[in-house]
Design a protein around this motif. Structure first.
Motif, PDB file in Angstrom:
ATOM      1  N   VAL A 205     -15.251  -1.969   5.357  1.00  0.00           N
ATOM      2  CA  VAL A 205     -14.854  -1.198   4.170  1.00  0.00           C
ATOM      3  C   VAL A 205     -15.942  -1.323   3.095  1.00  0.00           C
ATOM      4  N   SER A 206     -16.547  -0.212   2.720  1.00  0.00           N
ATOM      5  CA  SER A 206     -17.632  -0.234   1.727  1.00  0.00           C
ATOM      6  C   SER A 206     -17.071  -0.253   0.318  1.00  0.00           C
ATOM      7  N   ARG A 231     -10.034  -8.909  -1.859  1.00  0.00           N
ATOM      8  CA  ARG A 231     -11.255  -8.270  -2.344  1.00  0.00           C
ATOM      9  C   ARG A 231     -10.958  -7.011  -3.173  1.00  0.00           C
ATOM     10  N   ALA A 232      -9.755  -6.469  -3.054  1.00  0.00           N
ATOM     11  CA  ALA A 232      -9.422  -5.227  -3.754  1.00  0.00           C
ATOM     12  C   ALA A 232      -9.502  -5.418  -5.264  1.00  0.00           C
ATOM     13  N   ALA A 247      12.003  -9.925   1.809  1.00  0.00           N
ATOM     14  CA  ALA A 247      12.378 -11.310   2.111  1.00  0.00           C
ATOM     15  C   ALA A 247      11.134 -12.200   2.121  1.00  0.00           C
ATOM     16  N   GLU A 248      10.002 -11.626   2.552  1.00  0.00           N
ATOM     17  CA  GLU A 248       8.778 -12.427   2.669  1.00  0.00           C
ATOM     18  C   GLU A 248       7.729 -11.872   1.701  1.00  0.00           C
ATOM     19  N   SER A 249       6.875 -12.749   1.188  1.00  0.00           N
ATOM     20  CA  SER A 249       5.850 -12.311   0.247  1.00  0.00           C
ATOM     21  C   SER A 249       4.864 -11.348   0.904  1.00  0.00           C
ATOM     22  N   HIS A 250       4.318 -10.457   0.086  1.00  0.00           N
ATOM     23  CA  HIS A 250       3.267  -9.551   0.517  1.00  0.00           C
ATOM     24  C   HIS A 250       1.913 -10.261   0.492  1.00  0.00           C
ATOM     25  N   ILE A 251       0.946  -9.685   1.197  1.00  0.00           N
ATOM     26  CA  ILE A 251      -0.410 -10.246   1.107  1.00  0.00           C
ATOM     27  C   ILE A 251      -1.042  -9.892  -0.238  1.00  0.00           C
ATOM     28  N   PHE A 252      -0.416  -8.968  -0.978  1.00  0.00           N
ATOM     29  CA  PHE A 252      -0.892  -8.643  -2.316  1.00  0.00           C
ATOM     30  C   PHE A 252      -0.058  -9.414  -3.316  1.00  0.00           C
ATOM     31  N   VAL A 279      -6.601  -0.126  -3.544  1.00  0.00           N
ATOM     32  CA  VAL A 279      -5.662  -0.196  -2.411  1.00  0.00           C
ATOM     33  C   VAL A 279      -4.306   0.326  -2.868  1.00  0.00           C
ATOM     34  N   PHE A 280      -3.718   1.161  -2.042  1.00  0.00           N
ATOM     35  CA  PHE A 280      -2.344   1.582  -2.305  1.00  0.00           C
ATOM     36  C   PHE A 280      -1.437   0.984  -1.252  1.00  0.00           C
ATOM     37  N   CYS A 281      -0.456   0.268  -1.748  1.00  0.00           N
ATOM     38  CA  CYS A 281       0.485  -0.458  -0.901  1.00  0.00           C
ATOM     39  C   CYS A 281       1.796   0.328  -0.942  1.00  0.00           C
ATOM     40  N   SER A 282       2.040   1.095   0.107  1.00  0.00           N
ATOM     41  CA  SER A 282       3.161   2.039   0.115  1.00  0.00           C
ATOM     42  C   SER A 282       4.442   1.357   0.585  1.00  0.00           C
TER      43      SER A 282
END
Lengths: 298, 298
Positions: A205-206, A231-232, A247-252, A279-282
């Motif tokens: 990803v550039s 990195r976002a 229920a579980e945390s996001h990586i964001f 980054v868009f986290c849908s």
């Protein structure tokens, strides 16, 4: 007058991408303004699995309703119901599997349009399923896209996707044989898989890329590398409440996430420089499916 | 094939009382046998109030679905949806206000039939609304009733109820001007009001009576006297789980309550002597509405 009952054929025939995008845009702005009530989804456990209900009330449009789907492993008919809040009359019902992904596509198109660089015109898709398809379907209505490449774990699906894009969207899409070839050098990357492990490498990803992730994104299961989440520069979601409700945390990290409605309203910054990775986290803001169904029901 | 969509006119035209009673009986027995999964209702809060979902899965019939209604103060359209569990296809939808009360009527008819003395044939109704109506509609299909009296807080409604019973059910019903006259000397008493305070006096109820309460029955709001709840020899409900799930305690102690399905299955005693007072505490077992809708949808 009885409520209108529409199915997948009606959705395919009557719901164009600009209509879906306009309805979703209005719902996202209403959510930001506080006139869309969109509580966290509720579940009820049956013998075979859960029925999941996502409800919303669009106060300005005088509408409320919900979508229901089940979480057992089948392609079962979903249902969206829309009421006129004032009269309590059921305005209409949409059943089947077409409406939900198109709604998600419309959300994604608005996110890409808000977050990708203005001149971004090269798109890479990782995944060639229905979610990838509706992202392209909606995005093509809001952005001029010069070049599209698609990869899939099963190459035949990527080829079929490209053929369908040519036939239905008049878009030239190139099927490639690896996620790396779909991601490297693109302005916009959309990842739409069910993979519990990363399907791309963060070095592909550039700087300046916008990336959307549709699939798994929790700490234990995620389709994009956790390193990329770190990195976002800008991370946006359509519903912070729904991210918080998992229920579980996001990586964001939730604390650094902006809402898409706020970005669309100009109340929060999106991308602020050409070199940033956005980054868009849908997650599928509740009530947007009711908004799209209402637009379709007229 | 698209799902069948039925409304109130269809329910009125197609759903006869024996069909509703048979479907509900099967669901109550399935609940007792453990083949009906009927979790407590779930709610989701919108701006104007809650949407309430009651879901159920009838394993033997290969069906699942739910009913949804709202708790804000209007007569809004309810919706029942039924899926074929195996295929995931939506079999049909029933909208409007007719199905729910008829389902409740069918439950009530089964309760009266199981709990009233075999020769009981005099019925007193307190309340002349839709819930009272469907109790009579269903009961007339399972028991021979010789004499019916009805009272209402608005006498004109009791008169209209009597006229309708004559026209639609070929039943002679006498409208009386007080709850006391509706209750005294009856074998069966059905209380179907929205009253938060008792509408009858416990001394009006003779030994041997069966009484059904449809309306409020919590410690702070109850349509029958708390003293009558204490005096009852046998207390039966259609769902102990739903009684337990209320935010506030019932005037009936949960520990002494029997489930109607167990009584129908012969696994628990109902009335054991002619002089007992039996009470049915109707809460609306989830899944019974799906069962009636399925019977109607065919």
């Amino acid at each position: 007058m009885p409520p209108l009952l529409l199915g997948d054929d009606d959705v395919r025939a009557r719901l164009d991408a600009p209509t879906a995008v306009t309805a979703v845009r209005q719902a996202l702005l209403a959510h930001h303004a506080g006139t869309l009530t969109a509580p966290p989804r509720v579940r009820t456990g049956l013998g075979d699995g859960d029925l999941v209900f996502t409800a919303g009330q669009l106060r300005e449009q005088g509408l409320h309703g919900f979508r229901v789907y089940d979480d057992w492993d089948r392609n079962s008919d979903q249902l969206v119901a829309v009421w006129d809040t004032g009269t309590g009359r059921l305005r209409g019902l949409v059943h089947g599997g077409e409406l939900g992904p198109r709604r998600t596509g419309a959300i994604g198109a608005l996110a890409v349009n808000a977050l990708a660089r203005p001149e971004a015109s090269r798109l890479g898709l990782v995944g060639a399923g229905v979610q990838a398809w509706t992202q392209l379907w909606a995005l093509a209505a809001v952005r001029h896209i010069d070049e599209v490449v698609v990869s899939a774990s099963r190459p035949a699906r990527a080829a079929a996707f490209a053929e369908r894009a040519w036939r239905e969207l008049d878009l030239k899409v190139r099927a490639v044989d690896s996620a790396e070839r779909a991601v490297r050098g693109q302005d916009i990357v959309i990842v739409a898989t069910n993979s519990p492990t990363p399907v791309l490498n963060e070095e592909w990803v550039s700087p300046g890329t916008h990336l959307t992730t549709l699939g798994p994104k929790t700490v234990s299961q995620h389709e994009i590398p956790a390193a990329l989440a770190e990195r976002a520069d800008v991370v946006v979601t359509d519903s912070r409440a729904q991210v918080a409700g998992y229920a579980e945390s996001h990586i964001f990290g939730l604390s650094t996430m902006t809402e898409l409605g706020a970005v669309l309203a100009g109340a929060a910054p999106g991308r602020t420089s050409a070199g940033q990775i956005t980054v868009f986290c849908s997650v599928g803001l509740a009530g947007t499916d009711v908004a799209v169904a209402a637009a379709l029901l007229g």
